[in-house]
Scaffold this active site. Sequence first.
Site, PDB file in Angstrom:
ATOM      1  N   SER A  40       0.805  -1.226   0.000  1.00  0.00           N
ATOM      2  CA  SER A  40       0.000   0.000   0.000  1.00  0.00           C
ATOM      3  C   SER A  40       0.835   1.271   0.000  1.00  0.00           C
ATOM      4  CB  SER A  40      -0.939   0.022   1.211  1.00  0.00           C
ATOM      5  OG  SER A  40      -0.195  -0.052   2.417  1.00  0.00           O
ATOM      6  N   GLY A  78      -1.771  -4.296   1.516  1.00  0.00           N
ATOM      7  CA  GLY A  78      -1.902  -5.470   2.361  1.00  0.00           C
ATOM      8  C   GLY A  78      -1.068  -6.663   1.966  1.00  0.00           C
ATOM      9  N   ASN A 110       4.725  -5.563   5.195  1.00  0.00           N
ATOM     10  CA  ASN A 110       3.775  -6.569   5.670  1.00  0.00           C
ATOM     11  C   ASN A 110       4.413  -7.934   5.904  1.00  0.00           C
ATOM     12  OD1 ASN A 110       1.571  -4.714   5.492  1.00  0.00           O
ATOM     13  ND2 ASN A 110       1.553  -5.026   3.289  1.00  0.00           N
ATOM     14  N   ASP A 231      -2.147   7.667   9.765  1.00  0.00           N
ATOM     15  CA  ASP A 231      -1.308   6.806  10.590  1.00  0.00           C
ATOM     16  C   ASP A 231       0.151   7.136  10.321  1.00  0.00           C
ATOM     17  OD1 ASP A 231      -0.625   5.564   8.147  1.00  0.00           O
ATOM     18  OD2 ASP A 231      -2.249   4.107   8.351  1.00  0.00           O
ATOM     19  N   HIS A 234       1.117   5.479   5.950  1.00  0.00           N
ATOM     20  CA  HIS A 234       0.560   5.813   4.637  1.00  0.00           C
ATOM     21  C   HIS A 234       0.563   7.320   4.398  1.00  0.00           C
ATOM     22  CE1 HIS A 234      -1.234   1.869   5.733  1.00  0.00           C
ATOM     23  NE2 HIS A 234      -0.790   1.594   4.513  1.00  0.00           N
TER      24      HIS A 234
END
Length: 265
Positions: A40, A78, A110, A231, A234
């Site tokens: 992402s 993700g 991830n 956050d 991102h």
Amino acid sequence: MKTKFSKYLKAVILLLSVAGTMSFIIWQQQKPTLYIIGDSTVRNGDGKGTNQQWGWGSLLAPFFDTNAISIRNHAIGGRSSRTFINEGRWQRILDELKPGDFVLMQFGHNDAGPLDDTARARGTIRGIGEESKDIYNPITKKQEVVYTYGWYMRKYVNEAKAKGAIPIICSPVPRNNFKDGKVSRADDSYGKWARETATSTGAYFIDLNNAIADEYEKLGPDQVKTFFPADHTHTNEAGAKLNAEIVVKGVQALKDCELKKYVKK
């Protein structure tokens, strides 16, 4: 006479049109393609910023001469280096990959997750070795052998090279994590492993983690905070554009890499 000439003229125009269309199609097929793969932080959501979050891959095309090279951002949120393969996404790119194409890859954010949790089961074994672990994947409901981060990254590089394409590994972008004015870096984890994988496979390498962290430290935590609306991972459009600019600088600094000749002057 006029009717015959008119029919003849129409036929000529049609033939020229068909020939022009065919020439354009052949030219498009001959153009190299830059494939971008990642998570992402490379392509967020639908890639159009509908959630006010952007990945740097979505803002990369304007820096390149797209008349000479096609840009395809296949990154998706993700995913880890493992699940991007397991879902068949890498195979679909391989099916199209041709000599002279480029694969720009960034994974790691991830990969630190659990190997076999019921939420995502996307983690990889830490490091670059040949270790593996047999698991039951509760998402796919199948047995699976999970390998190291480096193993999956080598797979991308080696399979791209086998197709005659040129792989470029990026270390993962840093998060908005400051401590005493310094950004937390991945020099002892995914940044290091990305570099080591590039070295061992002969892939090109862009140290995106350190390059962006250096820039963040120049800007300071207050300015950098504006890049992260939701956050610490991102970025918004401004943050993604900054990251894309640093990717392009990294491309331009690569020795003997053909991709840099497609960067706009």
